[in-house]
Design a protein around this motif. Structure first.
Motif, PDB file in Angstrom:
ATOM      1  N   GLU A 193      21.587 -27.607 -21.651  1.00 58.10           N
ATOM      2  CA  GLU A 193      20.725 -28.574 -22.342  1.00 58.10           C
ATOM      3  C   GLU A 193      21.362 -29.055 -23.646  1.00 58.10           C
ATOM      4  O   GLU A 193      21.225 -30.220 -24.012  1.00 58.10           O
ATOM      5  CB  GLU A 193      19.348 -27.974 -22.619  1.00 58.10           C
ATOM      6  N   PHE A 250      23.744 -31.743 -22.793  1.00 57.13           N
ATOM      7  CA  PHE A 250      23.089 -33.010 -22.484  1.00 57.13           C
ATOM      8  C   PHE A 250      22.487 -33.673 -23.721  1.00 57.13           C
ATOM      9  O   PHE A 250      22.130 -34.844 -23.680  1.00 57.13           O
ATOM     10  CB  PHE A 250      21.980 -32.813 -21.436  1.00 57.13           C
ATOM     11  N   TYR A 251      22.353 -32.931 -24.801  1.00 58.18           N
ATOM     12  CA  TYR A 251      21.750 -33.467 -26.019  1.00 58.18           C
ATOM     13  C   TYR A 251      22.584 -34.597 -26.621  1.00 58.18           C
ATOM     14  O   TYR A 251      22.051 -35.566 -27.130  1.00 58.18           O
ATOM     15  CB  TYR A 251      21.575 -32.327 -27.034  1.00 58.18           C
ATOM     16  N   GLU A 252      23.914 -34.466 -26.534  1.00 59.79           N
ATOM     17  CA  GLU A 252      24.804 -35.494 -27.068  1.00 59.79           C
ATOM     18  C   GLU A 252      24.806 -36.715 -26.156  1.00 59.79           C
ATOM     19  O   GLU A 252      24.822 -36.588 -24.943  1.00 59.79           O
ATOM     20  CB  GLU A 252      26.236 -34.964 -27.173  1.00 59.79           C
ATOM     21  N   SER A 253      24.807 -37.892 -26.758  1.00 61.32           N
ATOM     22  CA  SER A 253      24.825 -39.115 -25.949  1.00 61.32           C
ATOM     23  C   SER A 253      26.219 -39.375 -25.368  1.00 61.32           C
ATOM     24  O   SER A 253      26.352 -39.924 -24.286  1.00 61.32           O
ATOM     25  CB  SER A 253      24.367 -40.305 -26.784  1.00 61.32           C
ATOM     26  N   ASP A 254      27.256 -38.971 -26.081  1.00 59.77           N
ATOM     27  CA  ASP A 254      28.632 -39.149 -25.612  1.00 59.77           C
ATOM     28  C   ASP A 254      29.091 -37.870 -24.918  1.00 59.77           C
ATOM     29  O   ASP A 254      29.401 -36.884 -25.570  1.00 59.77           O
ATOM     30  CB  ASP A 254      29.543 -39.481 -26.794  1.00 59.77           C
ATOM     31  N   ARG A 255      29.115 -37.885 -23.584  1.00 61.84           N
ATOM     32  CA  ARG A 255      29.458 -36.680 -22.822  1.00 61.84           C
ATOM     33  C   ARG A 255      30.925 -36.263 -22.977  1.00 61.84           C
ATOM     34  O   ARG A 255      31.277 -35.143 -22.651  1.00 61.84           O
ATOM     35  CB  ARG A 255      29.158 -36.887 -21.336  1.00 61.84           C
ATOM     36  N   THR A 286      31.480 -33.153 -25.517  1.00 55.88           N
ATOM     37  CA  THR A 286      30.770 -31.899 -25.280  1.00 55.88           C
ATOM     38  C   THR A 286      31.654 -30.947 -24.488  1.00 55.88           C
ATOM     39  O   THR A 286      32.778 -31.290 -24.105  1.00 55.88           O
ATOM     40  CB  THR A 286      29.470 -32.153 -24.478  1.00 55.88           C
ATOM     41  N   THR A 313      26.675 -29.506 -32.871  1.00 56.53           N
ATOM     42  CA  THR A 313      25.412 -29.098 -32.251  1.00 56.53           C
ATOM     43  C   THR A 313      25.624 -27.888 -31.352  1.00 56.53           C
ATOM     44  O   THR A 313      24.831 -26.958 -31.362  1.00 56.53           O
ATOM     45  CB  THR A 313      24.813 -30.252 -31.434  1.00 56.53           C
TER      46      THR A 313
END
Length: 101
Positions: free
Chosen positions: A38, A41-46, A49, A98
């Protein structure tokens, strides 16, 4: 009958404790793995991550390959179990702030 129960209870208590620890380890690893997914997935730019670090084909920027949920969970549960067991770190690790928090 009560003496028989007390005698055998102590005999198998060690095995029951071991099973209890293993169940807690698996459930705890599952919860932490789901949280780690999760957070990814929180970051908009995959691309920023831990998903980008997975050893699976990613494609290029024009035609990206979608990573399956099974692959994500497999890598996340592996990370959680390895981290809990203190075996080693480094296969999958946090990339952005994050994930590090």
């Amino acid at each position: 009958l009560l003496n028989y129960y007390k005698k055998h209870k102590m005999k198998y208590l060690m095995y029951l404790r071991l099973i209890e620890i293993l169940i807690c380890f698996v459930i705890g690893s599952h919860i932490i793995a789901c949280i780690f997914i999760e957070i990814g997935f929180y970051e908009s730019d995959r691309t920023m991550t831990w998903f980008k670090l997975l050893p699976v084909p990613h494609g290029d920027y024009r035609n990206p390959v979608e990573i399956s949920d099974y692959t994500l969970y497999t890598h996340a549960i592996n990370w959680a179990m390895v981290t809990f067991a203190h075996i080693g770190l480094g296969d999958v690790f946090a990339v952005n702030t994050t994930e590090r928090a």
